[in-house]
Motif scaffolding. Structure first.
Motif, short mmCIF file in Angstrom:
data_model
loop_
_atom_site.label_atom_id
_atom_site.label_comp_id
_atom_site.label_asym_id
_atom_site.label_seq_id
_atom_site.Cartn_x
_atom_site.Cartn_y
_atom_site.Cartn_z
N ASP A 63 -2.40 -9.90 17.75
CA ASP A 63 -2.55 -9.27 16.48
C ASP A 63 -2.00 -7.60 16.65
N LEU A 64 -0.72 -7.61 16.81
CA LEU A 64 -0.27 -6.29 16.59
C LEU A 64 1.32 -6.15 15.80
N GLU A 65 1.09 -5.41 15.02
CA GLU A 65 2.43 -5.33 14.22
C GLU A 65 3.13 -4.03 14.36
N GLU A 66 4.56 -4.15 14.11
CA GLU A 66 5.12 -2.72 13.98
C GLU A 66 4.56 -2.25 12.79
N PHE A 67 4.50 -0.77 12.82
CA PHE A 67 4.04 -0.12 11.50
C PHE A 67 5.17 -0.33 10.45
N ASN A 68 4.53 -0.73 9.21
CA ASN A 68 5.53 -0.65 7.86
C ASN A 68 4.99 0.12 6.89
N PRO A 69 5.48 1.20 6.69
CA PRO A 69 5.09 2.39 5.91
C PRO A 69 4.74 1.53 4.31
N ARG A 70 5.79 0.82 4.20
CA ARG A 70 5.58 0.16 2.75
C ARG A 70 4.03 -0.39 2.56
N SER A 71 4.07 -1.36 3.54
CA SER A 71 2.92 -2.19 3.14
C SER A 71 1.52 -1.46 3.59
N PHE A 72 1.74 -0.36 4.33
CA PHE A 72 0.56 0.58 4.55
C PHE A 72 0.07 1.06 3.34
N VAL A 73 1.06 1.94 2.85
CA VAL A 73 0.97 2.90 1.42
C VAL A 73 0.50 1.62 0.26
N ALA A 74 0.99 0.50 0.26
CA ALA A 74 0.79 -0.34 -0.76
C ALA A 74 -0.73 -0.45 -0.84
N ARG A 75 -1.14 -0.75 0.45
CA ARG A 75 -2.69 -1.09 0.77
C ARG A 75 -3.37 0.28 0.37
N LEU A 76 -3.06 1.17 0.82
CA LEU A 76 -3.88 2.41 0.39
C LEU A 76 -3.91 2.74 -0.98
N LEU A 77 -3.00 2.52 -1.94
CA LEU A 77 -2.90 2.52 -3.23
C LEU A 77 -3.75 1.38 -3.92
N GLY A 78 -4.00 0.15 -3.03
CA GLY A 78 -4.63 -0.77 -3.81
C GLY A 78 -3.71 -1.63 -4.44
N ILE A 79 -2.51 -1.56 -4.11
CA ILE A 79 -1.58 -2.52 -5.17
C ILE A 79 -0.71 -3.54 -3.95
N GLY A 80 -1.25 -4.68 -4.35
CA GLY A 80 -0.76 -6.07 -3.32
C GLY A 80 0.69 -6.27 -3.53
N ASP A 81 1.01 -6.17 -4.87
CA ASP A 81 2.39 -6.42 -5.53
C ASP A 81 3.12 -5.26 -5.55
N ILE A 82 3.49 -4.45 -4.47
CA ILE A 82 4.28 -3.45 -4.78
C ILE A 82 5.61 -3.72 -4.45
N ASP A 83 5.81 -4.72 -3.73
CA ASP A 83 7.42 -5.11 -3.54
C ASP A 83 8.00 -5.79 -4.65
#
Ligand code: GDP
Length: 439
Positions: free
Chosen positions: A279-299
């Protein structure tokens, strides 16, 4: 107290629910973002720069046609936060096989997930083809060595836990013992319950002795505002090269990480997403920020905006050059992908005035489909220059497309009308207003 991630999620909700996005609203959002970042201990100067950029872009940039202003505003906030986290790219680890050995040192307080992360990293690097070894350097908790041994066995890598009561000595001896058989040695250092002088001194001395190529701070996602202070203290002692955020699989969103990054400049390199060694992933700023913003569908949001931007560029191209039937075809194709005709006409440049425009706007979707079928039966040359079509070709095209000659002629008439409109716009007789319609 309300956390950073919650604040950002609130801002997202506010933007999504807004009916009018005017200057006042943009300023309000910018203030909210500022407050959230300041509360998360992000450097004041950085916050001001970032919020200024958001405000400038939000007030100056026009969203592409078809993208609601609020989606675009959200995109700007998102993009700027991603930028704050180091941009789209993820930094890898500094590993060089020409070195005798590559040393990675993991630092952090107790319970953050250091030992688990050491094993996860070992597996990650092993999968990349490196020979990896683990070194235990915690003389204070007897169980720590045992935990590391078990994990090493699970990952199937060599492990060394020197039996002395000095942390620095354990690290030095461990690296020494494994360096011949390993490309990369990961040193799992001892933590403390909280930041303390002796921990900092110990790590400083250790780093001087083992000269790590990477020093990763392991931070758990639940650490909020304290993360900035922690990171800074470790950074002063051992020059962090990266951060690992663990426990992102829990409800915690890891907002504190932002302050750690902002205060030290050390990028987030990995995230832990569970208790297992995989359970280790390379950091992905896009999904991290999407999570912070509470938007799942940022892509999805970004993809749509991207598509609309492309369409707009195409429309610009049409305005620059000769309008061919192929352009019309491309536009119709774009239109049929997007939905009802009246809404779509906003994408056609210059749909602002004139009798011809009103006529074109009466094209029904059914007819659009028919036009496409007809054009599919034409040759490339005919699409480039429909004027070359003669009667017999028109008949053949009608038969080939299962339509009637009248349909083909109707399409050609529409094409001519469009061409006239475009030429009027090109010559400045009709103002370009396409962008403002339908928002
Ligand atoms: P250390 O004291 O920093 O070495 O922390 P440990 O590696 O012993 O981890 C502390 C606890 O956190 C253990 O129960 C781990 O299983 C758990 N843990 C570590 N990383 C993660 C993670 O990414 N997700 C979850 N859910 N638990 C984790």
């Amino acid at each position: 107290m309300i956390g950073f991630a919650d604040r950002l999620a609130e801002i997202t909700k506010k933007i999504k629910g807004a009916s009018i996005i005017d200057e006042d609203f943009v300023k309000e959002v910018v203030r909210d973002v500022q407050r959230a970042l300041l509360e998360a201990d992000v450097d004041v100067k950085l916050v001001l720069e970032l919020s200024k950029r958001i405000e400038k872009r939000a007030l100056e940039e026009e969203p592409p046609a078809g993208v609601p202003k609020r989606d675009y505003l959200l995109r700007i906030v998102y993009e700027e936060l991603v930028e704050l986290l180091g941009g789209e790219k993820t930094e890898g680890l500094d590993i060089d096989l020409s070195r005798d050995v590559n040393v990675i040192m993991l630092v952090g307080l107790y319970g953050m997930g250091k030992t688990t992360t050491a094993a996860k990293l070992a597996r990650y690097l092993q999968r990349k083809g490196y020979r990896v070894g683990l070194v235990g350097a915690d003389p204070y908790r007897p169980a720590a060595g045992e935990q590391l041994r078990q994990l090493a066995e699970e990952v199937d890598v060599p492990v060394h836990v020197e039996d002395v009561d000095d942390a620095v000595e354990m690290a030095v001896k461990g690296v020494e013992a494994l360096k011949d058989e390993c490309d990369v040695v990961i040193v799992d250092t001892a933590g403390r319950d909280r930041l303390s002088e002796d921990l900092i001194d110990e790590l400083r001395e250790m780093a001087e002795r083992i000269e790590p190529h990477e020093v990763l701070l392991v931070l758990d996602a639940t650490v909020g505002q304290k993360a900035g202070d922690h990171a800074e203290a470790f950074h002063e002692a051992v020059q962090l090269t990266g951060v690992v955020i663990t426990k992102l699989d829990t409800a915690a969103k890891g907002g504190g990480a932002l302050s750690a990054v902002a205060r030290t400049g050390a990028p987030i390199k990995f995230v832990g997403t569970g208790e297992r060694v995989d359970d280790l992933e390379e950091f992905n700023p896009r999904s991290f920020v999407a999570r912070l913003l509470g938007i799942g569908d940022i892509d999805e949001l970004l993809r749509r905006t991207e598509e609309m931007l492309e369409e707009e560029e195409k429309a610009e191209d049409v305005l620059e050059g000769e309008f061919t039937l192929k352009d019309l075809y491309e536009q119709l194709e774009a239109l049929s992908k997007m939905g009802p005709v009246d809404k779509l006409l906003q994408y056609v440049p210059g749909m602002g005035g004139g009798r011809n425009v009103r006529k074109i706007s009466q094209i029904t979707e059914e007819r659009l489909k028919k036009y496409k079928v007809i054009m599919d039966s034409m040759t490339e040359k005919e699409l480039e220059n429909p004027e070359i079509l003669n009667k017999s070709r028109i008949r053949r095209i009608a038969i080939g497309s299962g339509t009637s000659e009248r349909d083909v002629i109707e399409l050609l008439n529409h094409y001519r009308m469009m061409k006239d409109v475009i030429e009027d716009i090109q010559s400045g007789r009709i103002p370009r207003i396409g962008g403002e319609l339908g928002r």
